[in-house]
Design a protein around this motif. Structure first.
Motif, PDB file in Angstrom:
ATOM      1  N   ASP A  49      -1.767  15.379   2.386  1.00  0.00           N
ATOM      2  CA  ASP A  49      -2.939  14.662   1.873  1.00  0.00           C
ATOM      3  C   ASP A  49      -4.166  15.576   1.745  1.00  0.00           C
ATOM      4  OD1 ASP A  49      -1.665  12.324   1.366  1.00  0.00           O
ATOM      5  OD2 ASP A  49      -2.398  11.253   3.127  1.00  0.00           O
ATOM      6  N   ARG A  80      -1.142  13.002  -4.343  1.00  0.00           N
ATOM      7  CA  ARG A  80       0.279  12.601  -4.333  1.00  0.00           C
ATOM      8  C   ARG A  80       1.056  13.226  -5.484  1.00  0.00           C
ATOM      9  NH1 ARG A  80       2.482   6.794  -2.095  1.00  0.00           N
ATOM     10  NH2 ARG A  80       1.334   6.771  -0.147  1.00  0.00           N
ATOM     11  N   HIS A  84       3.495  16.297  -2.350  1.00  0.00           N
ATOM     12  CA  HIS A  84       4.375  15.221  -1.908  1.00  0.00           C
ATOM     13  C   HIS A  84       5.772  15.374  -2.523  1.00  0.00           C
ATOM     14  CE1 HIS A  84       0.554  13.626  -0.648  1.00  0.00           C
ATOM     15  NE2 HIS A  84       1.131  12.622  -0.054  1.00  0.00           N
ATOM     16  N   HIS A 174       5.656  13.412   6.536  1.00  0.00           N
ATOM     17  CA  HIS A 174       4.573  12.767   5.770  1.00  0.00           C
ATOM     18  C   HIS A 174       5.130  12.230   4.444  1.00  0.00           C
ATOM     19  CE1 HIS A 174       0.375  12.256   4.200  1.00  0.00           C
ATOM     20  NE2 HIS A 174       1.081  12.269   3.072  1.00  0.00           N
ATOM     21  N   ASP A 178       5.362   8.362   3.121  1.00  0.00           N
ATOM     22  CA  ASP A 178       4.792   7.854   1.862  1.00  0.00           C
ATOM     23  C   ASP A 178       5.880   7.278   0.952  1.00  0.00           C
ATOM     24  OD1 ASP A 178       2.241   8.438   2.571  1.00  0.00           O
ATOM     25  OD2 ASP A 178       1.944  10.100   1.166  1.00  0.00           O
TER      26      ASP A 178
END
Ligand code: ZN
Length: 268
Positions: A49, A80, A84, A174, A178
């Motif tokens: 993030d 994102r 990610h 993480h 998500d």
């Protein structure tokens, strides 16, 4: 939610690196390494993030954190996106490997300077996510991050690969977290293939592989949902259990080391 990501990172490190009951022991480290790794992995679990200039962690260690956030957002294509993805996780792990190898010999053994440098940010991220610091307490953020990063520089695990494992693991949990929420993640970024039309027509399938090419298994619903909190409780309990195991281990080794030192002094 940031705090849940940080707790998941610490819990994941305890599971992988701990060798007590309910721990996997895949990458066993000494009790001090267990504690240090938990702090670093909690911060690394916020790292993806760092692509969000208005996010929690962008204000965690001003002005350094804001500069880093701006740079990461620029390189990774925005919030994102690249951070990610599998590629993002690999890049974070590679960064950990590079910095982990930066060690300087000294009178008290090797100093893990590279680990200390990245820990400055990661500790600040974790502290902000866990509400130990706030936007108004920049001095406390700096003091806390500097103190812990200095301790990590001195007491980091001997094996330099620990940082790659720790940072890669944090980033991976993480992205996994998500991927369990409604938004999904672009796991194969920069390749984000659209699903075929027949797929997109199905109400369930199009939530798993979305029309923008992102995907996930949104069992937790929206970020901050009741379901997310229901998962956060056992994760936080496990992270607390890991902390106890690490502290008990450190006390045990201190209790063995101290009498041995005294005995050695007495017997000359
Ligand atoms: Zn995220």
């Amino acid at each position: 939610m940031g705090a849940n990501h940080a707790a998941t990172g610490a819990a994941a490190w305890f599971a992988v690196a701990g060798s007590g009951p309910l721990m996997l022991g895949w990458y066993p480290v000494h009790s001090s390494g267990l504690l240090i790794g938990a702090a670093v992995c909690a911060g690394a679990a916020m790292l993806p993030d760092a692509d969000h200039h208005a996010g929690t962690i962008s204000h965690s260690l001003p002005p350094l954190s804001r500069l880093v956030t701006r740079g990461v957002a620029h390189v990774s294509g925005g919030h994102r996106h690249g951070t990610h993805s599998l590629l993002g996780i690999l890049v974070f792990a590679a960064l950990g490997a590079l910095l982990g190898a930066v060690r300087v010999p000294s009178a008290i053994g090797h100093l893990a300077v590279g680990a200390g440098v990245i820990s400055l940010l990661l500790v600040a991220y974790a502290a902000k996510a866990l509400r130990m610091t706030s936007d108004a307490t920049w001095l406390r953020s700096w003091l806390l991050a500097t103190g812990v990063a200095a301790a990590i520089t001195v007491f980091a695990p001997e094996d330099p690969t620990w940082l790659a494992v720790c940072v890669g693991l944090g980033a991976a949990v993480h992205v996994l977290g998500d991927a369990l929420t409604t938004g999904g993640v672009p796991l194969l970024w920069p390749w984000t293939p659209d699903p075929p039309r027949w797929w997109a027509r199905n109400r369930v399938l199009r939530r798993v592989w979305q029309s923008n090419g992102w995907g996930g298994v949104p069992v937790l619903g929206r970020t901050g949902s009741v379901r997310e909190w229901l998962l956060a409780v056992p994760v936080s309990l496990y992270a607390s259990y890991g902390l106890v195991v690490a502290f008990v281990g450190m006390l045990e080794s201190a209790s063995r080391w101290l009498p041995a030192r005294v005995l050695a002094e007495l017997t000359g």
